[in-house]
Scaffold this motif. Structure first.
Motif, PDB file in Angstrom:
ATOM      1  N   UNK A   5      30.699  88.045  22.748  1.00 19.92           N
ATOM      2  CA  UNK A   5      30.490  86.672  22.297  1.00 19.92           C
ATOM      3  C   UNK A   5      28.987  86.409  22.235  1.00 19.92           C
ATOM      4  N   UNK A   6      28.526  85.947  21.092  1.00 18.84           N
ATOM      5  CA  UNK A   6      27.102  85.677  20.899  1.00 18.84           C
ATOM      6  C   UNK A   6      26.898  84.168  20.899  1.00 18.84           C
ATOM      7  N   UNK A   7      25.877  83.727  21.606  1.00 17.54           N
ATOM      8  CA  UNK A   7      25.653  82.285  21.728  1.00 17.54           C
ATOM      9  C   UNK A   7      24.202  81.928  21.440  1.00 17.54           C
ATOM     10  N   UNK A   8      24.008  80.684  21.067  1.00 20.05           N
ATOM     11  CA  UNK A   8      22.677  80.144  20.838  1.00 20.05           C
ATOM     12  C   UNK A   8      22.782  78.650  20.664  1.00 20.05           C
ATOM     13  N   UNK A   9      21.665  78.020  20.377  1.00 20.97           N
ATOM     14  CA  UNK A   9      21.627  76.572  20.196  1.00 20.97           C
ATOM     15  C   UNK A   9      20.826  76.215  18.961  1.00 20.97           C
ATOM     16  N   UNK A  10      21.301  75.214  18.246  1.00 23.94           N
ATOM     17  CA  UNK A  10      20.518  74.695  17.130  1.00 23.94           C
ATOM     18  C   UNK A  10      19.258  74.039  17.663  1.00 23.94           C
ATOM     19  N   UNK A  11      18.153  74.238  16.949  1.00 28.13           N
ATOM     20  CA  UNK A  11      16.893  73.642  17.368  1.00 28.13           C
ATOM     21  C   UNK A  11      16.847  72.152  17.080  1.00 28.13           C
ATOM     22  N   UNK A  12      15.710  71.573  17.356  1.00 30.47           N
ATOM     23  CA  UNK A  12      15.556  70.130  17.126  1.00 30.47           C
ATOM     24  C   UNK A  12      15.678  69.775  15.647  1.00 30.47           C
ATOM     25  N   UNK A  13      15.434  70.768  14.770  1.00 28.91           N
ATOM     26  CA  UNK A  13      15.588  70.545  13.332  1.00 28.91           C
ATOM     27  C   UNK A  13      16.983  70.918  12.830  1.00 28.91           C
ATOM     28  N   UNK A  14      17.852  71.332  13.753  1.00 28.40           N
ATOM     29  CA  UNK A  14      19.213  71.716  13.385  1.00 28.40           C
ATOM     30  C   UNK A  14      19.367  73.170  12.988  1.00 28.40           C
TER      31      UNK A  14
END
Length: 471
Positions: free
Chosen positions: A62-71
């Motif tokens: 499972x690969x995870x990450x987060x959208x930045x402040x710009x999406x």
């Protein structure tokens, strides 16, 4: 009042769901081919700060990450070895997007001008030889997938561009790049893996159209104010192809580049080799892979008008190999018919694509028994009024002893005359002479706008046009 509040609640819920669904570029979609045995980039947009989770059918990871402040978000995903089995990938930030019928294989980026753009159906009263049969049988190559990027002119680098993957079937194949498709057919046969092509081409474009603003600002002969203007045709404008078509694709993981361009730079051969090398350096840096293979096509014989500017452009193309590591040029001097001397789109695209495939199979995939280079001029000596020429890539000789076309010879007056050329089968050298030149000092082969030759090595790879002089 309660009804109004309920409607507001539903509206809020709708927007919440709409924001939750990730937005992917069109290049990431059903039927795509992902490069095998590497980390491929998966990217897109989501609500700022939202967690992204990626899973696939080929792995439990499972690969995870987060959208930045710009999406914006980007997550590398490991791919397995190539397989013909369809796969899926799931991207989830609260509402899942599932991409289906994905293949894992080899991905090549095709670019240039109209001879790369030219689809199997042909265009502009220009046919592709054997196209009807190729289109009719294209369904037998359904592990080939192609995405064609539409002509998109922009004066600033773009984040996205249109273009969806198509499966190789008759319904779609007529629009596929012919040169690229024949490359993919042979690669698919030789490697027995899926092949994906990204066709990012624009007919009539110059090499300057595929460079960025920062690089073009260093060239005094390039007028950047022409970009986006109505003073010249878009195909002749600098940087707009790079900004609108190429830059949005640089996150897509590829194996290498195929390039068929040069006609638009005829007459500007003095700068071509260096700018082509600069373009390759730029592209490799954009993809963050310094050694991506770059294989390209020599422009074909064609009557450009007075003078022989095309011969000098071909010479610049040949010399560019010395400036570009991990590159190779395939020759097309033999792939025109006499009636095509005024057709800038020769019909034989199959052999062009196959020669590119030979280059990739030998240099990239390690099939050294598949030769990929035709004879190249090495040295000359003069004996008894004859010029004796030596070549590399002709270790086992030539395809013919006599009846050789395309040679010219000159004396000190620098006037070239058609020459008689004979292959010495024992020494594997070519002997050139003419009754009109008793004291020869220089030889040329195919060194005209239009002067096809018929000399090959024994693998049917043609002699590359050349000149021994520097006049």
């Amino acid at each position: 009042m309660k009804r109004i509040l309920f409607c507001l609640f539903l509206l809020t819920l709708f927007f919440s769901i709409a924001q939750a669904k990730v937005k992917l570029p069109e290049i990431l979609g059903d039927h795509m081919v992902l490069q095998q045995n590497t980390h491929v980039n998966i990217w897109g947009e989501a609500a700022p700060g939202r967690p992204i989770q990626i899973t696939s059918s080929w792995s439990e990871e499972v690969y995870t990450g987060n959208a930045g402040s710009d999406g914006y978000w980007l997550i590398p995903v490991r791919t397995p070895a190539a397989s013909n089995a369809p796969q899926w990938i799931r991207i989830d930030d609260g509402e899942a997007v599932i991409l289906n019928d994905i293949l894992i294989g080899e991905v090549w980026f095709c670019s240039g001008q109209s001879n790369m753009e030219m689809p199997l159906r042909g265009f502009w009263n220009c046919p592709v030889e054997g196209a009807n049969q190729t289109i009719a049988t294209s369904g037998t190559y359904n592990h080939i997938r192609v995405v064609t990027i539409p002509k998109t002119a922009e004066v600033t680098p773009q984040a996205t561009v249109s273009g969806r993957w198509k499966v190789s079937i008759p319904e779609h194949a007529a629009e596929f790049t012919a040169t690229g498709y024949y490359f993919a057919m042979l690669l698919n046969q030789a490697l027995d893996v899926p092949v994906g092509l990204i066709n990012c081409s624009w007919g009539g474009s110059s090499v300057e159209g595929w460079l960025n603003k920062e690089m073009l600002e260093t060239y005094p002969d390039v007028d950047l104010s022409l970009a986006g203007s109505d003073r010249i045709h878009p195909m002749s404008q600098p940087m707009i192809m790079y900004n609108g078509m190429l830059h949005p694709l640089t996150k897509y993981t590829i194996k290498g580049f195929l390039w068929y361009q040069g006609e638009a730079n005829v007459g500007r051969h003095q700068t071509y080799a260096e700018r082509l090398a600069a373009m390759v350096n730029l592209w490799r840096s954009e993809w963050q892979q310094e050694d991506l293979p770059f294989y390209y096509v020599e422009i074909a014989p064609y009557e450009y008008g007075e003078g022989d500017a095309a011969a000098y452009l071909r010479e610049a193309q040949y010399k560019a190999q010395q400036l570009i590591p991990n590159s190779g040029m395939v020759c097309t001097n033999d792939l025109v018919e006499a009636y095509e001397r005024m057709n800038i789109h020769p019909k034989n695209k199959r052999t062009v694509g196959e020669r590119l495939a030979y280059m990739a199979l030998n240099n990239t995939y390690g099939y050294k028994s598949i030769l990929c280079r035709g004879p190249e001029y090495d040295s000359m000596e003069v004996q008894d009024g004859q010029v004796i020429l030596s070549f590399t890539y002709a270790d086992e000789g030539f395809n013919r002893e006599d009846g050789i076309l395309g040679f010219e010879i000159a004396g000190a007056d620098q006037t070239f005359y058609p020459a008689i050329a004979v292959a010495d089968l024992d020494t594997k050298k070519i002997v050139v002479s003419s009754e009109q030149v008793t004291d020869p000092v220089a030889v040329r082969y195919g060194f005209r706008n239009y002067l096809p030759g018929n000399l090959y090595n024994i693998r049917e790879l043609p002699v590359v046009p050349f000149r021994t002089d520097t006049w």
